[in-house]
Design a protein around this motif. Structure first.
Motif, mmCIF file in Angstrom:
data_model
loop_
_atom_site.group_PDB
_atom_site.id
_atom_site.type_symbol
_atom_site.label_atom_id
_atom_site.label_comp_id
_atom_site.label_asym_id
_atom_site.label_seq_id
_atom_site.Cartn_x
_atom_site.Cartn_y
_atom_site.Cartn_z
ATOM 1 N N ARG A 8 11.477 -9.814 8.092
ATOM 2 C CA ARG A 8 10.649 -10.788 6.441
ATOM 3 C C ARG A 8 10.132 -10.732 5.644
ATOM 4 O O ARG A 8 9.484 -11.486 4.723
ATOM 5 C CB ARG A 8 11.745 -12.121 6.561
ATOM 6 C CG ARG A 8 13.117 -12.003 6.798
ATOM 7 C CD ARG A 8 14.456 -11.528 5.646
ATOM 8 N NE ARG A 8 15.435 -12.299 6.446
ATOM 9 C CZ ARG A 8 16.478 -11.298 7.961
ATOM 10 N NH1 ARG A 8 15.803 -10.208 7.891
ATOM 11 N NH2 ARG A 8 18.033 -11.314 7.647
ATOM 12 N N LEU A 9 9.124 -9.717 6.649
ATOM 13 C CA LEU A 9 7.673 -9.429 5.600
ATOM 14 C C LEU A 9 7.762 -8.996 5.186
ATOM 15 O O LEU A 9 7.891 -7.270 5.385
ATOM 16 C CB LEU A 9 6.473 -9.550 6.932
ATOM 17 C CG LEU A 9 6.568 -11.120 8.357
ATOM 18 C CD1 LEU A 9 5.651 -10.658 9.672
ATOM 19 C CD2 LEU A 9 6.350 -11.887 7.306
ATOM 20 N N VAL A 10 5.953 -8.629 4.606
ATOM 21 C CA VAL A 10 6.248 -7.108 2.887
ATOM 22 C C VAL A 10 4.884 -6.433 4.174
ATOM 23 O O VAL A 10 4.575 -6.748 4.728
ATOM 24 C CB VAL A 10 5.641 -8.236 2.348
ATOM 25 C CG1 VAL A 10 4.743 -7.050 0.901
ATOM 26 C CG2 VAL A 10 6.236 -8.972 1.517
ATOM 27 N N THR A 11 6.076 -5.212 3.775
ATOM 28 C CA THR A 11 5.261 -4.048 4.726
ATOM 29 C C THR A 11 5.105 -3.231 3.379
ATOM 30 O O THR A 11 5.536 -3.023 2.584
ATOM 31 C CB THR A 11 6.312 -3.455 5.638
ATOM 32 O OG1 THR A 11 7.056 -3.066 5.569
ATOM 33 C CG2 THR A 11 6.488 -5.117 6.730
ATOM 34 N N PHE A 12 3.635 -1.676 4.152
ATOM 35 C CA PHE A 12 4.371 -0.945 3.177
ATOM 36 C C PHE A 12 4.716 0.404 4.550
ATOM 37 O O PHE A 12 4.579 0.177 5.487
ATOM 38 C CB PHE A 12 2.561 -0.377 2.974
ATOM 39 C CG PHE A 12 2.136 -1.181 2.483
ATOM 40 C CD1 PHE A 12 2.524 -1.861 1.424
ATOM 41 C CD2 PHE A 12 0.168 -0.923 1.864
ATOM 42 C CE1 PHE A 12 1.897 -2.179 -0.184
ATOM 43 C CE2 PHE A 12 -0.228 -1.111 1.339
ATOM 44 C CZ PHE A 12 0.480 -1.923 -0.040
ATOM 45 N N THR A 13 5.565 1.201 4.294
ATOM 46 C CA THR A 13 6.297 2.340 5.282
ATOM 47 C C THR A 13 5.553 3.565 4.707
ATOM 48 O O THR A 13 6.060 4.127 3.597
ATOM 49 C CB THR A 13 7.635 2.154 4.994
ATOM 50 O OG1 THR A 13 7.985 0.362 5.114
ATOM 51 C CG2 THR A 13 8.281 3.053 5.761
ATOM 52 N N ALA A 14 5.274 3.981 5.740
ATOM 53 C CA ALA A 14 4.803 5.503 5.398
ATOM 54 C C ALA A 14 6.111 6.665 6.325
ATOM 55 O O ALA A 14 6.751 6.205 7.322
ATOM 56 C CB ALA A 14 3.856 6.243 5.798
ATOM 57 N N SER A 15 7.237 7.729 5.158
ATOM 58 C CA SER A 15 8.472 8.211 6.104
ATOM 59 C C SER A 15 7.847 9.801 5.635
ATOM 60 O O SER A 15 7.532 9.477 4.296
ATOM 61 C CB SER A 15 9.090 7.073 5.965
ATOM 62 O OG SER A 15 9.161 7.324 4.112
ATOM 63 N N GLN A 16 8.846 10.183 6.592
ATOM 64 C CA GLN A 16 9.051 11.812 6.716
ATOM 65 C C GLN A 16 10.096 12.557 7.302
ATOM 66 O O GLN A 16 10.256 11.459 7.708
ATOM 67 C CB GLN A 16 7.612 13.023 7.353
ATOM 68 C CG GLN A 16 7.565 13.821 7.094
ATOM 69 C CD GLN A 16 6.538 14.045 7.919
ATOM 70 O OE1 GLN A 16 5.535 13.836 7.624
ATOM 71 N NE2 GLN A 16 7.027 15.651 8.432
ATOM 72 N N THR B 127 -7.338 4.392 7.429
ATOM 73 C CA THR B 127 -6.480 3.634 8.071
ATOM 74 C C THR B 127 -5.250 4.577 8.035
ATOM 75 O O THR B 127 -4.438 5.409 8.571
ATOM 76 C CB THR B 127 -5.286 2.515 8.249
ATOM 77 O OG1 THR B 127 -7.358 1.994 9.205
ATOM 78 C CG2 THR B 127 -5.049 1.491 9.060
ATOM 79 N N LYS B 128 -5.480 5.185 6.944
ATOM 80 C CA LYS B 128 -4.199 5.843 6.405
ATOM 81 C C LYS B 128 -3.879 7.558 6.572
ATOM 82 O O LYS B 128 -2.880 7.513 6.885
ATOM 83 C CB LYS B 128 -4.090 5.866 4.187
ATOM 84 C CG LYS B 128 -3.220 6.842 3.618
ATOM 85 C CD LYS B 128 -3.696 6.839 2.096
ATOM 86 C CE LYS B 128 -2.803 7.658 1.416
ATOM 87 N NZ LYS B 128 -2.966 9.143 1.841
ATOM 88 N N PRO C 285 4.108 13.014 4.511
ATOM 89 C CA PRO C 285 4.471 11.613 4.728
ATOM 90 C C PRO C 285 4.144 11.001 3.086
ATOM 91 O O PRO C 285 3.274 11.271 2.578
ATOM 92 C CB PRO C 285 2.846 11.506 5.042
ATOM 93 C CG PRO C 285 2.884 12.337 6.070
ATOM 94 C CD PRO C 285 2.886 14.126 5.626
ATOM 95 N N THR C 286 5.160 10.366 3.082
ATOM 96 C CA THR C 286 5.093 9.886 2.122
ATOM 97 C C THR C 286 5.804 8.167 1.524
ATOM 98 O O THR C 286 4.957 7.343 3.117
ATOM 99 C CB THR C 286 6.170 9.627 1.400
ATOM 100 O OG1 THR C 286 6.556 11.380 1.242
ATOM 101 C CG2 THR C 286 6.977 9.745 -0.167
ATOM 102 N N TRP C 287 4.488 7.099 0.887
ATOM 103 C CA TRP C 287 4.204 6.115 1.230
ATOM 104 C C TRP C 287 4.916 4.948 0.704
ATOM 105 O O TRP C 287 5.649 5.573 -0.899
ATOM 106 C CB TRP C 287 2.679 5.858 0.434
ATOM 107 C CG TRP C 287 2.049 5.790 1.791
ATOM 108 C CD1 TRP C 287 0.955 7.428 1.851
ATOM 109 C CD2 TRP C 287 1.992 5.115 2.998
ATOM 110 N NE1 TRP C 287 0.765 6.806 3.090
ATOM 111 C CE2 TRP C 287 0.869 5.897 4.223
ATOM 112 C CE3 TRP C 287 2.102 3.950 3.618
ATOM 113 C CZ2 TRP C 287 -0.057 5.630 5.152
ATOM 114 C CZ3 TRP C 287 2.199 3.512 4.894
ATOM 115 C CH2 TRP C 287 0.743 4.360 5.759
ATOM 116 N N THR C 288 6.383 3.723 0.754
ATOM 117 C CA THR C 288 7.047 3.186 -0.098
ATOM 118 C C THR C 288 6.296 2.033 0.498
ATOM 119 O O THR C 288 6.498 1.583 0.652
ATOM 120 C CB THR C 288 8.717 3.315 0.075
ATOM 121 O OG1 THR C 288 8.643 4.384 0.744
ATOM 122 C CG2 THR C 288 9.784 2.444 -0.366
#
Length: 708
Positions: free
Chosen positions: A227-235, A67-68, A215-218
């Motif tokens: 207001r839900l907890v998420t993981f974010t991939a950004s570039q 998935t990642k 791609p960098t993960w935060t």
């Protein structure tokens, strides 16, 4: 009245002292035997359960890695498309919806409605469906941004609606939001939704500030709208001159990472799963495990701007925990027995990559319920029977003999019922129940047996779930043959195990009835479940990259770059033959990546031509540049055949190889028939050649006939 009391009243005056001695001795021995049996059952079942739990941890670690990688590939594609559009002249501006319009009744898009796949935190801190629009993204201007100065970039970004919609369809419910946030204050998110705070500025979010050129993960952060907890991939996004334009990002919910509902269905609602990051404790220089994702983080949310304080995974058993942490730092998966939150538990752990690991913790009591009950029932049943037998053995008078006879007969009937029911369970009949009333302790034994059968069925359910792997992989292969004007097409894969590494796919360009089709045939090294996982990865990469367009050599080159990362540590590879047939221009183009070349048979000249070319297998060299080959002049009646070596390298019981020569003969013999007839003739001949035996390798065959 209990059965041992009935016999005790009859035999009270006969040999009471010897009876007591025998009874006490036998009871002590039976208790010891029962405890020994229960301990053996506990040890064996705990070991089996721990190994099954380890398999669960390894499988979900692989799912997280796939998935990642898929999300990072999607982010790169999204960023590339956004950079391209931002360099073009702006199109005519179509209808644009801003964040306040989504929050105002009557001004939102017509398709703005609740969707159960998108959740948000309700006022009572529960989960509720969020309202989204798939037809329109949402635009938001940061404080200080002037619409007149940024309207051209808004017009350019509206062209991302269709690519984002396709991305959502490919990734299913994995992605929460996809968005572009520019340095000039423009923020766009898809699917369209409301709920943005008044002072929201994407440029101030952690994922924007920490973005890099890859791609960098935060993780983890709180989504401002739900207001839900998420993981974010950004570039980062950059212009053609290298200047900074903004950031592209993709959100995934923490619940989609942990997969707790799916794992709990296999084990227990008491289980816990964690995504952890490997660290060294700065105070002790010892391995430590920081929790990146856990169910409890949602309860820590105090506001969308607040950071989430991450916990450390710990256990009171320091030595065992150090061993587990050291194994994870070394990339070793395994299981161990140690407390969690002061509860005895089994820990199973597996590495996701060189930095991340997946841990599943299940209380030991989940494994112990069945053997504890079995041990107690064995002791109680045997003690009662020995009590009756001891009383019967002391009888010397006729009345005692009669009582012993009728009592033994009643006992034997109940034991035979229990034995017969246990034999049915051993044969797989979990619907069997004992319908008998004795009026004494045997009723408890019967009730315990009837309660134990469904519990045994639940413990065997995980074994049945493995069969689902076969069904899942079959669903990845084409279910129907595409309709391409001028072509007759047939394809089939036969696996030597329940799952395999062979793969074929049809990708039609131009919609239904189009004139161009792309045909892919691949063969992963080895076969079985590992190869099936790599096959699924290759299929996902090929479909994602093919949907982005471009010449087929570039498509295969890009897929190889990503695939090589996945197989780097396993030393596995995949051969591939990627072919594109264009009936409008009557030509065929192909890329060969270490795979046996396709053949083209022309009945007009009775010649068989090899569609050859150079190319390394996928996964061997991530920097390999593949070549595109082309042949024009396709005419009616010509036949193109491609497949995997499991067909022509198949051996019969005398050691003879099926061979390509035999396949060519069959193509010539049946050239006047349709593609499916040709394919079935070859596979039927293979079955006769093997004398009905299962092939030792996966077999895939695709036949394409030019029909007009």
């Amino acid at each position: 009245m209990k059965i041992h009391i009935k016999f005790f009243l009859v035999l009270m005056g006969f040999s009471l002292a010897p009876l007591l001695v025998v009874t006490v001795f036998n009871n002590s021995r039976i208790v010891a035997v029962g405890r020994m049996v229960s301990a053996d059952i506990q040890e064996n079942l705990t070991r089996t359960g721990a190994e099954s739990l380890l398999l669960t941890a390894r499988n979900y670690a692989k799912i997280i890695l796939r998935t990642k990688n898929a999300l990072e590939t999607s982010l790169i594609a999204l960023g590339s498309e956004a950079e391209r559009l931002l360099q073009l002249p702006p199109p005519d501006l179509s209808r644009v919806y801003y964040a306040d319009e989504f929050d105002t009744p009557g001004t939102a898009p017509e398709d703005f409605k609740s969707n159960p796949l998108y959740l948000q935190l309700s006022e009572n801190q529960g989960m509720a469906p969020a309202r989204v629009s798939f037809d329109h993204p949402v635009f938001l201007l940061a404080p200080g941004a002037e619409k007149e100065k940024v309207i051209s970039d808004i017009a350019r970004l509206t062209q991302l609606n269709q690519p984002l919609n396709e991305l959502m369809k490919m990734m299913g419910d994995v992605i929460q939001w996809s968005y572009i946030s520019l340095e000039n204050g423009v923020h766009m998110s898809y699917p369209g939704h409301g709920g943005y705070p008044r002072n929201y500025d994407g440029r101030n979010r952690p994922w924007y500030r920490s973005a890099l050129d890859h791609p960098t993960w935060t993780l983890p952060i709180v989504d401002a709208t739900t207001r839900l907890v998420t993981f974010t991939a950004s570039q980062k996004l950059r212009a053609s001159d290298g200047s900074f334009l903004g950031v592209a990002g993709i959100d995934i919910l923490i619940t989609n990472v942990l997969q707790e509902s799916e794992i709990a269905a296999l084990w227990s609602s008491k289980m816990r799963s964690f995504l952890i990051e490997q660290h060294l404790n700065p105070d002790t220089d010892m391995p430590a495990l920081k929790i990146l994702a856990q169910k409890g983080y949602q309860k820590k949310v105090t506001g969308w701007e607040a950071d989430i304080e991450m916990d450390w995974l710990m256990s009171p058993d320091v030595e065992r925990f150090k061993k587990m942490a050291g194994n994870l730092h070394a990339g070793i998966s395994g299981f161990d027995h140690m407390p969690y939150d002061d509860i005895d538990a089994i820990w199973a752990y597996a590495a996701v990559d060189d930095r991340l690991s997946f841990v599943v913790v299940v209380p030991t009591s989940v494994f112990m319920q069945l053997p504890d009950q079995a041990g107690r029932r064995i002791v109680n049943l045997t003690r009662d029977q020995l009590w009756i037998i001891s009383l019967t053995a002391l009888g010397a008078m006729c009345i005692l003999a009669a009582a012993a006879y009728f009592g033994a007969k009643a006992i034997t009937r109940s034991l035979l019922e229990i034995s017969s029911a246990a034999d049915s369970v051993a044969k797989g009949d979990f619907n069997v129940r004992i319908n008998m009333k004795t009026g004494d302790e045997r009723d408890k034994v019967i009730a315990a047996f009837n309660d134990m059968v469904p519990r045994l069925q639940d413990h065997l359910r995980i074994q049945n779930s493995m069969q689902l792997a076969h069904e899942v992989q079959q669903n990845l292969l084409p279910r129907t043959t595409p309709n391409v004007k001028g072509l007759d097409i047939a394809g089939k894969s036969i696996y030597c195990d329940e799952t395999g590494g062979d793969y074929y796919d049809f990708l039609v360009n131009g919609g239904a009835g189009g004139r161009t089709i792309q045909i892919v045939v691949g063969d992963v090294s080895d076969h079985g479940i590992p190869s099936a996982l790599l096959m699924a990865t290759a299929r996902s990469l090929l479909r994602q990259r093919s949907a982005m367009g471009g010449d087929i050599a570039r498509i295969v080159t890009d897929v190889n770059r990503e695939f090589a990362v996945d197989v780097k540590e396993s030393c596995q590879f995949m051969t591939l033959y990627y072919m594109s047939i264009d009936m409008k221009n009557r030509c065929v183009k192909w890329v060969r990546a270490g795979h046996d070349p396709a053949v083209l048979y022309d009945p007009a000249t009775d010649a068989i031509e090899t569609l050859d070319g150079r190319g390394m297998a996928l996964g061997v060299d991530k920097d390999w540049i593949y070549d595109q080959n082309e042949r024009s002049g396709l005419t009616p009646g010509q036949i193109i055949v491609t497949g995997t070596d499991g067909l022509w390298e198949a051996l019969n019981n005398t050691g003879e190889m099926f061979s390509k020569t035999k396949m060519y003969h069959l193509i010539r013999e049946h050239a006047g028939q349709g593609a499916r007839h040709i394919m079935d003739s070859i596979l039927d001949e293979l079955d006769r050649f093997k004398d009905g035996e299962r092939p030792e390798d996966d077999v895939t065959l695709v036949v394409v006939k030019v029909s007009e």
